[in-house]
Scaffold this active site. Structure first.
Site, mmCIF file in Angstrom:
data_model
loop_
_atom_site.group_PDB
_atom_site.id
_atom_site.type_symbol
_atom_site.label_atom_id
_atom_site.label_comp_id
_atom_site.label_asym_id
_atom_site.label_seq_id
_atom_site.Cartn_x
_atom_site.Cartn_y
_atom_site.Cartn_z
ATOM 1 N N GLU A 114 28.480 7.999 -39.950
ATOM 2 C CA GLU A 114 28.131 7.982 -41.362
ATOM 3 C C GLU A 114 28.001 9.407 -41.896
ATOM 4 O O GLU A 114 27.720 10.344 -41.149
ATOM 5 C CB GLU A 114 26.800 7.273 -41.576
ATOM 6 N N CYS A 127 25.432 15.455 -45.958
ATOM 7 C CA CYS A 127 24.768 15.296 -44.669
ATOM 8 C C CYS A 127 25.807 14.741 -43.690
ATOM 9 O O CYS A 127 26.340 13.660 -43.918
ATOM 10 C CB CYS A 127 23.589 14.329 -44.855
ATOM 11 N N CYS A 134 23.769 9.143 -30.374
ATOM 12 C CA CYS A 134 22.969 10.312 -30.010
ATOM 13 C C CYS A 134 22.303 10.018 -28.681
ATOM 14 O O CYS A 134 21.880 8.893 -28.419
ATOM 15 C CB CYS A 134 21.912 10.584 -31.083
ATOM 16 N N CYS A 138 15.031 9.556 -29.466
ATOM 17 C CA CYS A 138 13.765 9.585 -30.212
ATOM 18 C C CYS A 138 13.460 8.150 -30.674
ATOM 19 O O CYS A 138 14.295 7.515 -31.317
ATOM 20 C CB CYS A 138 13.859 10.531 -31.409
ATOM 21 N N CYS A 141 13.997 6.786 -34.387
ATOM 22 C CA CYS A 141 15.292 7.021 -35.045
ATOM 23 C C CYS A 141 16.272 5.935 -34.627
ATOM 24 O O CYS A 141 16.437 5.669 -33.429
ATOM 25 C CB CYS A 141 15.815 8.400 -34.644
ATOM 26 N N GLY A 189 23.576 12.185 -34.433
ATOM 27 C CA GLY A 189 23.873 13.099 -33.336
ATOM 28 C C GLY A 189 22.976 14.313 -33.264
ATOM 29 O O GLY A 189 22.246 14.642 -34.205
ATOM 30 N N GLU A 190 23.037 14.980 -32.116
ATOM 31 C CA GLU A 190 22.295 16.228 -31.893
ATOM 32 C C GLU A 190 23.323 17.360 -31.930
ATOM 33 O O GLU A 190 24.107 17.528 -30.996
ATOM 34 C CB GLU A 190 21.579 16.158 -30.534
ATOM 35 N N SER A 223 20.223 21.113 -37.674
ATOM 36 C CA SER A 223 18.945 20.520 -37.286
ATOM 37 C C SER A 223 18.981 20.124 -35.816
ATOM 38 O O SER A 223 19.944 19.532 -35.355
ATOM 39 C CB SER A 223 18.689 19.287 -38.162
ATOM 40 N N SER A 246 13.189 19.722 -35.389
ATOM 41 C CA SER A 246 12.500 18.427 -35.528
ATOM 42 C C SER A 246 11.296 18.429 -34.596
ATOM 43 O O SER A 246 11.412 18.082 -33.434
ATOM 44 C CB SER A 246 13.461 17.292 -35.179
ATOM 45 N N LEU A 247 10.154 18.843 -35.115
ATOM 46 C CA LEU A 247 8.966 19.002 -34.261
ATOM 47 C C LEU A 247 8.214 17.671 -34.145
ATOM 48 O O LEU A 247 8.004 17.177 -33.051
ATOM 49 C CB LEU A 247 8.069 20.108 -34.826
ATOM 50 N N HIS A 248 7.796 17.105 -35.244
ATOM 51 C CA HIS A 248 7.181 15.772 -35.343
ATOM 52 C C HIS A 248 5.822 15.621 -34.656
ATOM 53 O O HIS A 248 5.146 14.621 -34.866
ATOM 54 C CB HIS A 248 8.131 14.670 -34.846
ATOM 55 N N ASN A 322 11.154 6.675 -42.306
ATOM 56 C CA ASN A 322 11.991 5.589 -42.786
ATOM 57 C C ASN A 322 11.973 4.541 -41.674
ATOM 58 O O ASN A 322 12.595 4.747 -40.638
ATOM 59 C CB ASN A 322 13.399 6.163 -43.011
ATOM 60 N N CYS A 365 18.717 8.727 -42.489
ATOM 61 C CA CYS A 365 18.339 8.932 -41.084
ATOM 62 C C CYS A 365 18.859 7.893 -40.109
ATOM 63 O O CYS A 365 18.086 7.224 -39.422
ATOM 64 C CB CYS A 365 16.816 9.015 -40.979
HETATM 65 N N1 SAH Z 1 19.383 15.430 -33.876
HETATM 66 C C1 SAH Z 1 19.018 16.286 -34.945
HETATM 67 C C2 SAH Z 1 19.575 15.913 -36.310
HETATM 68 C C3 SAH Z 1 19.561 14.461 -36.703
HETATM 69 S S1 SAH Z 1 18.397 13.666 -37.669
HETATM 70 C C4 SAH Z 1 17.523 16.381 -35.036
HETATM 71 O O1 SAH Z 1 16.836 15.569 -34.429
HETATM 72 O O2 SAH Z 1 17.025 17.303 -35.678
HETATM 73 C C5 SAH Z 1 17.736 14.635 -38.922
HETATM 74 C C6 SAH Z 1 16.231 14.456 -39.067
HETATM 75 O O3 SAH Z 1 15.865 13.099 -39.404
HETATM 76 C C7 SAH Z 1 15.488 14.777 -37.784
HETATM 77 O O4 SAH Z 1 14.356 15.578 -38.100
HETATM 78 C C8 SAH Z 1 15.049 13.412 -37.310
HETATM 79 O O5 SAH Z 1 13.946 13.472 -36.446
HETATM 80 C C9 SAH Z 1 14.764 12.710 -38.615
HETATM 81 N N2 SAH Z 1 14.690 11.251 -38.505
HETATM 82 C C10 SAH Z 1 15.381 10.429 -37.667
HETATM 83 N N3 SAH Z 1 15.038 9.151 -37.863
HETATM 84 C C11 SAH Z 1 14.108 9.143 -38.841
HETATM 85 C C12 SAH Z 1 13.373 8.119 -39.483
HETATM 86 N N4 SAH Z 1 13.525 6.853 -39.133
HETATM 87 N N5 SAH Z 1 12.524 8.476 -40.470
HETATM 88 C C13 SAH Z 1 12.366 9.773 -40.822
HETATM 89 N N6 SAH Z 1 13.041 10.785 -40.247
HETATM 90 C C14 SAH Z 1 13.885 10.481 -39.263
#
Ligand code: SAH
Length: 375
Positions: A114, A127, A134, A138, A141, A189-190, A223, A246-248, A322, A365
């Site tokens: 996508e 985007c 991927c 995570c 996601c 993807g990463e 990212s 993407s720290l989270h 999301n 996402c």
């Molecule tokens: N693999 C890379 C880029 C892909 S996603 C990365 O992880 O950075 C881009 C961003 O969307 C990342 O910060 C990811 O953690 C976030 N993301 C993925 N799924 C999500 C969701 N369900 N809700 C909010 N953010 C999400």
């Protein structure tokens, strides 16, 4: 005038790691010199490389049959050799009153990816996906749940951008300028797990036309989950792209769960690599933080994050979660989000809350392909 011989495209070879094969070679896989060499090998004059590149990158024309200043026989040969179809549209949807458009593509081997086009009053952002699926797993996601199918080629990445830049240029994004200005590697993807092809794509997106699309490096964001060796390598590329991390979670206990690669590279190591990137490029790193109700949104985690980031070249981008279908997690309530923002700001950290474009079309996402495969 000699026409291009209808030689077969680069044979599809099995990847050495046993993953499905990459697609046929495409103009966007090559730099301008390589395009000239290839065309010379096909008995074509060197200026053809610029001519065809101007069509693709300058006029955003992807169909060789529309390149009417090329002799018809050359067009047919070019189609075969330099502009094979990489992306077949499966669905295109619009939402946010026409300011967001999402495209779902089928690749040559049936894999789905996508891309999303987002218009703002002052800019247009695409985007892109860098892999089909991927491997980073995570748990919040949707893409992470399905696992990795394969890396995308450089041209499969660029062709997403060129296609959607063409949609924007044709006035396809309501209330926005027609020219694409920003690209974020935040689709499926990463990107740093497909390092060489992603870096080649970045260089081509930023090369001046007709070699590339002529975007500013500062308007490209890569990212990552935090692949430390690749982050350090990126710092040495002499590129001024924005790095998003993407720290989270600010603590290893929780980050080990939310971003499983943290079991390999811990919070302290990944932030060290981020500060090295900031030092070497002079670019502020964007810290991505998905706000997940009762999981990572506690005041003490805001304070800990604030202590880790205070005084650093960093900016926090909070993303309301999301929720993925069937997931046990939900977005944080707005008052909790506001308190989190307040505490970060008190610590002297710059914070923005990301808008939630594309939600009703599953464009946010990694949701899109999940919706398609479920239906
Ligand atoms: N693999 C890379 C880029 C892909 S996603 C990365 O992880 O950075 C881009 C961003 O969307 C990342 O910060 C990811 O953690 C976030 N993301 C993925 N799924 C999500 C969701 N369900 N809700 C909010 N953010 C999400």
């Amino acid at each position: 005038m000699r026409s291009l011989p209808l030689t077969p495209s680069r044979p599809v070879t099995a990847a050495s790691d046993g993953r499905p094969a990459l697609p046929p070679q495409h103009l966007a896989d090559l730099d301008l010199g390589q395009r000239q060499t290839l065309l010379a090998g096909l008995g074509q004059p060197a200026y053809r490389a610029k001519q065809i590149s101007t069509h693709y990158f300058g006029r955003l024309t992807r169909d060789p049959q529309a390149m009417t200043d090329l002799p018809a026989a050359v067009r047919a040969g070019v189609a075969e050799r330099l502009l094979p179809t990489l992306l077949t549209p499966v669905r295109e949807d619009a939402c946010d009153s026409g300011a967001t458009r999402k495209a779902l593509w089928r690749l040559h081997d049936g894999a789905l990816v996508e891309s999303v086009l987002m218009g703002y009053p002052d800019r247009v952002t695409v985007c892109v996906s860098s892999q089909a699926g991927c491997g980073m797993a995570c748990p919040f996601c949707a893409t992470g749940q399905a696992g990795l199918t394969r890396n995308l080629s450089t041209a499969e990445i660029i062709d997403q951008v060129v296609h959607l830049a063409g949609v924007a240029a044709a006035g396809g994004v309501t209330g926005s300028p027609p020219r694409l200005s920003h690209v974020v590697f935040m689709g499926m993807g990463e990107p740093l797990a497909n390092y060489g092809r992603v870096i080649a794509a970045v260089r081509r997106l930023c090369a001046p036309p007709p070699e590339g699309l002529g975007l500013s490096q500062r308007h490209v964001t890569v990212s990552t989950v935090g692949l430390v060796p690749a982050m350090r390598r990126l710092a040495g590329e002499d590129l001024s792209v924005t790095l998003a991390l993407s720290l989270h979670a600010p603590d290893d206990d929780l980050r080990d769960e939310l971003v499983p690669v943290n079991q390999r590279w811990k919070v302290a190591e990944v932030l060290d690599a981020a500060w090295e990137y900031a030092d070497r490029t002079g670019r502020r790193v964007s810290i991505e933080y998905a706000m997940i109700r009762d999981v990572n949104d506690q005041p003490w985690r805001a304070d800990l994050l604030g202590r880790l980031l205070a005084g650093r070249m960093a900016h926090v981008n909070l993303i309301p979660l999301n929720p993925t279908p069937g997931s046990r997690w939900d977005a944080s309530p707005k008052p909790i989000e506001r308190e989190f923002v307040r505490r970060l700001r008190t610590a002297g950290v710059a914070v923005t809350v990301r808008d939630t474009r594309g939600r009703e079309i599953d464009g946010a996402c990694g949701q899109l392909v999940a919706a398609e495969t479920a239906s």
